[in-house]
Design a protein around this motif. Sequence first.
Motif, PDB file in Angstrom:
ATOM      1  N   MET A   1      -3.679  -5.132  -7.176  1.00 39.44           N
ATOM      2  CA  MET A   1      -4.364  -4.096  -7.764  1.00 39.44           C
ATOM      3  C   MET A   1      -4.405  -3.041  -7.186  1.00 39.44           C
ATOM      4  O   MET A   1      -4.919  -3.332  -5.684  1.00 39.44           O
ATOM      5  CB  MET A   1      -5.339  -5.253  -8.786  1.00 39.44           C
ATOM      6  CG  MET A   1      -5.607  -6.204  -9.478  1.00 39.44           C
ATOM      7  SD  MET A   1      -4.001  -5.747 -10.446  1.00 39.44           S
ATOM      8  CE  MET A   1      -4.293  -4.377 -11.422  1.00 39.44           C
ATOM      9  N   PRO A   2      -4.198  -2.325  -7.121  1.00 42.27           N
ATOM     10  CA  PRO A   2      -4.959  -0.762  -7.030  1.00 42.27           C
ATOM     11  C   PRO A   2      -6.728  -0.866  -6.951  1.00 42.27           C
ATOM     12  O   PRO A   2      -7.229  -1.357  -7.952  1.00 42.27           O
ATOM     13  CB  PRO A   2      -4.524   0.319  -7.761  1.00 42.27           C
ATOM     14  CG  PRO A   2      -4.065   0.157  -9.067  1.00 42.27           C
ATOM     15  CD  PRO A   2      -3.410  -1.896  -9.062  1.00 42.27           C
ATOM     16  N   GLU A   3      -6.836  -0.284  -6.046  1.00 42.55           N
ATOM     17  CA  GLU A   3      -8.110  -0.026  -5.716  1.00 42.55           C
ATOM     18  C   GLU A   3      -9.060   1.082  -7.199  1.00 42.55           C
ATOM     19  O   GLU A   3      -7.707   1.940  -7.661  1.00 42.55           O
ATOM     20  CB  GLU A   3      -8.833   1.029  -4.875  1.00 42.55           C
ATOM     21  CG  GLU A   3      -8.782   0.144  -3.082  1.00 42.55           C
ATOM     22  CD  GLU A   3      -8.675   0.670  -2.021  1.00 42.55           C
ATOM     23  OE1 GLU A   3      -8.056   0.420  -1.351  1.00 42.55           O
ATOM     24  OE2 GLU A   3      -9.508   1.835  -2.281  1.00 42.55           O
ATOM     25  N   ARG A  45      11.349   3.858  -7.134  1.00 42.82           N
ATOM     26  CA  ARG A  45      11.516   3.761  -5.446  1.00 42.82           C
ATOM     27  C   ARG A  45      11.546   4.287  -4.819  1.00 42.82           C
ATOM     28  O   ARG A  45      12.760   3.082  -4.959  1.00 42.82           O
ATOM     29  CB  ARG A  45      10.563   1.864  -5.505  1.00 42.82           C
ATOM     30  CG  ARG A  45       9.965   1.938  -3.893  1.00 42.82           C
ATOM     31  CD  ARG A  45       9.354  -0.194  -3.918  1.00 42.82           C
ATOM     32  NE  ARG A  45       9.271   0.291  -2.403  1.00 42.82           N
ATOM     33  CZ  ARG A  45       9.671  -0.506  -1.321  1.00 42.82           C
ATOM     34  NH1 ARG A  45      11.013  -0.164  -1.122  1.00 42.82           N
ATOM     35  NH2 ARG A  45       9.141  -0.250  -0.320  1.00 42.82           N
ATOM     36  N   ARG A  72       1.897   8.662  -0.209  1.00 44.84           N
ATOM     37  CA  ARG A  72       1.072   7.530   0.007  1.00 44.84           C
ATOM     38  C   ARG A  72       0.525   6.932  -0.695  1.00 44.84           C
ATOM     39  O   ARG A  72       0.020   6.781  -1.945  1.00 44.84           O
ATOM     40  CB  ARG A  72      -0.791   8.693   0.580  1.00 44.84           C
ATOM     41  CG  ARG A  72      -0.356   9.881   1.130  1.00 44.84           C
ATOM     42  CD  ARG A  72      -1.607  10.693   1.321  1.00 44.84           C
ATOM     43  NE  ARG A  72      -2.134  11.591  -0.293  1.00 44.84           N
ATOM     44  CZ  ARG A  72      -1.533  13.097  -0.474  1.00 44.84           C
ATOM     45  NH1 ARG A  72      -0.463  13.512   0.527  1.00 44.84           N
ATOM     46  NH2 ARG A  72      -1.481  12.911  -1.493  1.00 44.84           N
ATOM     47  N   ASP A  73       0.935   5.681   0.248  1.00 43.59           N
ATOM     48  CA  ASP A  73       0.307   4.473  -0.525  1.00 43.59           C
ATOM     49  C   ASP A  73       1.073   3.806  -1.862  1.00 43.59           C
ATOM     50  O   ASP A  73       0.385   3.715  -2.624  1.00 43.59           O
ATOM     51  CB  ASP A  73      -1.388   4.312  -1.022  1.00 43.59           C
ATOM     52  CG  ASP A  73      -2.853   3.957  -0.034  1.00 43.59           C
ATOM     53  OD1 ASP A  73      -1.740   4.019   0.964  1.00 43.59           O
ATOM     54  OD2 ASP A  73      -3.335   4.565   0.039  1.00 43.59           O
ATOM     55  N   ASP A  75       3.501   1.856  -2.986  1.00 44.23           N
ATOM     56  CA  ASP A  75       3.349   0.797  -2.910  1.00 44.23           C
ATOM     57  C   ASP A  75       2.287   0.248  -3.995  1.00 44.23           C
ATOM     58  O   ASP A  75       2.630  -0.847  -4.924  1.00 44.23           O
ATOM     59  CB  ASP A  75       3.781  -0.700  -1.974  1.00 44.23           C
ATOM     60  CG  ASP A  75       5.259  -0.191  -1.179  1.00 44.23           C
ATOM     61  OD1 ASP A  75       6.206   0.331  -2.194  1.00 44.23           O
ATOM     62  OD2 ASP A  75       5.863  -0.462  -0.368  1.00 44.23           O
ATOM     63  N   ARG A  76       0.889   0.065  -2.939  1.00 43.48           N
ATOM     64  CA  ARG A  76       0.358  -0.182  -3.549  1.00 43.48           C
ATOM     65  C   ARG A  76      -0.096   0.421  -4.948  1.00 43.48           C
ATOM     66  O   ARG A  76      -0.458  -0.402  -6.007  1.00 43.48           O
ATOM     67  CB  ARG A  76      -1.411   0.287  -2.454  1.00 43.48           C
ATOM     68  CG  ARG A  76      -2.780  -0.413  -3.051  1.00 43.48           C
ATOM     69  CD  ARG A  76      -4.147  -0.112  -1.692  1.00 43.48           C
ATOM     70  NE  ARG A  76      -3.673   1.308  -1.715  1.00 43.48           N
ATOM     71  CZ  ARG A  76      -4.370   2.219  -2.434  1.00 43.48           C
ATOM     72  NH1 ARG A  76      -5.082   1.673  -3.683  1.00 43.48           N
ATOM     73  NH2 ARG A  76      -4.839   3.447  -2.384  1.00 43.48           N
ATOM     74  N   LEU A  77      -0.254   2.212  -5.495  1.00 39.27           N
ATOM     75  CA  LEU A  77      -0.695   2.618  -6.047  1.00 39.27           C
ATOM     76  C   LEU A  77       0.748   2.225  -7.242  1.00 39.27           C
ATOM     77  O   LEU A  77       0.124   1.683  -8.529  1.00 39.27           O
ATOM     78  CB  LEU A  77      -0.355   3.954  -6.487  1.00 39.27           C
ATOM     79  CG  LEU A  77      -1.681   4.461  -4.955  1.00 39.27           C
ATOM     80  CD1 LEU A  77      -1.733   5.878  -5.308  1.00 39.27           C
ATOM     81  CD2 LEU A  77      -2.506   4.164  -6.160  1.00 39.27           C
ATOM     82  N   ALA A  79       2.440  -0.730  -7.911  1.00 40.49           N
ATOM     83  CA  ALA A  79       1.657  -2.058  -8.612  1.00 40.49           C
ATOM     84  C   ALA A  79       0.387  -1.838  -9.532  1.00 40.49           C
ATOM     85  O   ALA A  79       0.962  -2.968 -10.423  1.00 40.49           O
ATOM     86  CB  ALA A  79       1.114  -3.011  -7.426  1.00 40.49           C
ATOM     87  N   GLY A  80       0.446  -0.838 -10.107  1.00 42.20           N
ATOM     88  CA  GLY A  80      -0.826  -1.058 -10.609  1.00 42.20           C
ATOM     89  C   GLY A  80      -0.309  -0.286 -12.178  1.00 42.20           C
ATOM     90  O   GLY A  80      -1.411  -0.192 -13.501  1.00 42.20           O
ATOM     91  N   ARG A 106      -3.875   9.916  -7.000  1.00 38.25           N
ATOM     92  CA  ARG A 106      -4.081   8.949  -7.671  1.00 38.25           C
ATOM     93  C   ARG A 106      -3.482   8.125  -9.285  1.00 38.25           C
ATOM     94  O   ARG A 106      -3.549   9.386  -9.594  1.00 38.25           O
ATOM     95  CB  ARG A 106      -5.551   8.394  -7.393  1.00 38.25           C
ATOM     96  CG  ARG A 106      -5.964   8.451  -6.165  1.00 38.25           C
ATOM     97  CD  ARG A 106      -7.661   7.405  -6.172  1.00 38.25           C
ATOM     98  NE  ARG A 106      -8.496   7.670  -5.361  1.00 38.25           N
ATOM     99  CZ  ARG A 106      -9.661   7.405  -4.573  1.00 38.25           C
ATOM    100  NH1 ARG A 106     -10.373   6.529  -6.059  1.00 38.25           N
ATOM    101  NH2 ARG A 106      -9.936   6.848  -3.794  1.00 38.25           N
TER     102      ARG A 106
END
Length: 318
Positions: A1-3, A45, A72-73, A75-77, A79-80, A106
């Motif tokens: 999960m994203p921060e 993507r 920036r980030d 793939d991490r972002l 996923a949210g 973000r």
Amino acid sequence: MPEPMASASAVPTDPSVSEPSTPSVGTFRPGDAVDLILACSRKDRLLAKSGTPYLALELRDRTGTIPGRVFRDADRLGAGFERGDLVRVQGRVERFRDELQLDVHRIARAPQGAADPAAFLPVAYRDLDELDGFLEHLAGEVHDHGLRALLDDLLADDALRAEWRRAPCSRGGHHAYLGGLLEHTVAVGTLALETCQLHVRLNSDLLVTAALVHDIGKTREFAYGAEIELTEAGRLLGHVELGLRMLEERAARIASLDEARRLALAHCVLTHHGPDAAPGRRFASAEALALHRINALDGAVKGALEQGLPGYGSRPGG
């Protein structure tokens, strides 16, 4: 999960907190800092020339759309949230190749209940109360007791009237916005009435009634989230079949509406996209032919005004 998006200037996590610092997409200017909820209508993507992944987004509210990029980030972002979600976005508006673009810092799925998804969908330009009044006026031009009773029954249904005001005509064709169905219905009804004044041998009661109810199945065809989607019934049956079922159910309760007029009305609704849309059938009445032409006229003209003439198809979506 994203921060979680947390910092001194981050988006608040409490959905009751008043948020947009920038009012709407339609007011964006280069350099604006963005901190608000938008609808995500595209999420791809992609890979940069360096091989680094990034996200290409389309973000929307009721006032317009803007492309977004997450460099920036990614793939991490990514996923949210998913395409079709309401998302809470932080970023900055930039000008890229003479167009505005949102550089997203973000992004995450908005909390449940943070906003009404339908508030991010485009809406009719015309006043819906005024259109409602025109709908009632047109129904008043029907004097056949059975057909008028059917219209009165439909117009007396508050839940149906609310959906009639809310529904679009299509998701990507003409009148593709909330209220589009009512706008199109009034236009087709008005054209039908005018046509009957020019061609007095037409059955005005039948044609005007058919014009007002030909797309009524669209009140059950669409679902509303961050995008206009199809209901399961809309996907499997389509608005013509849904409309015929609705009309048959109502008409069966009206003693003054005999089978001959019920069938004549059903035929108009069934063939309003033309005989090609109803395999094996031909126009069995001048009223059915007139409805098809009138419906196509309003759909084609509206589509040309909204989407431009080049490449606009001849078959309407309503």
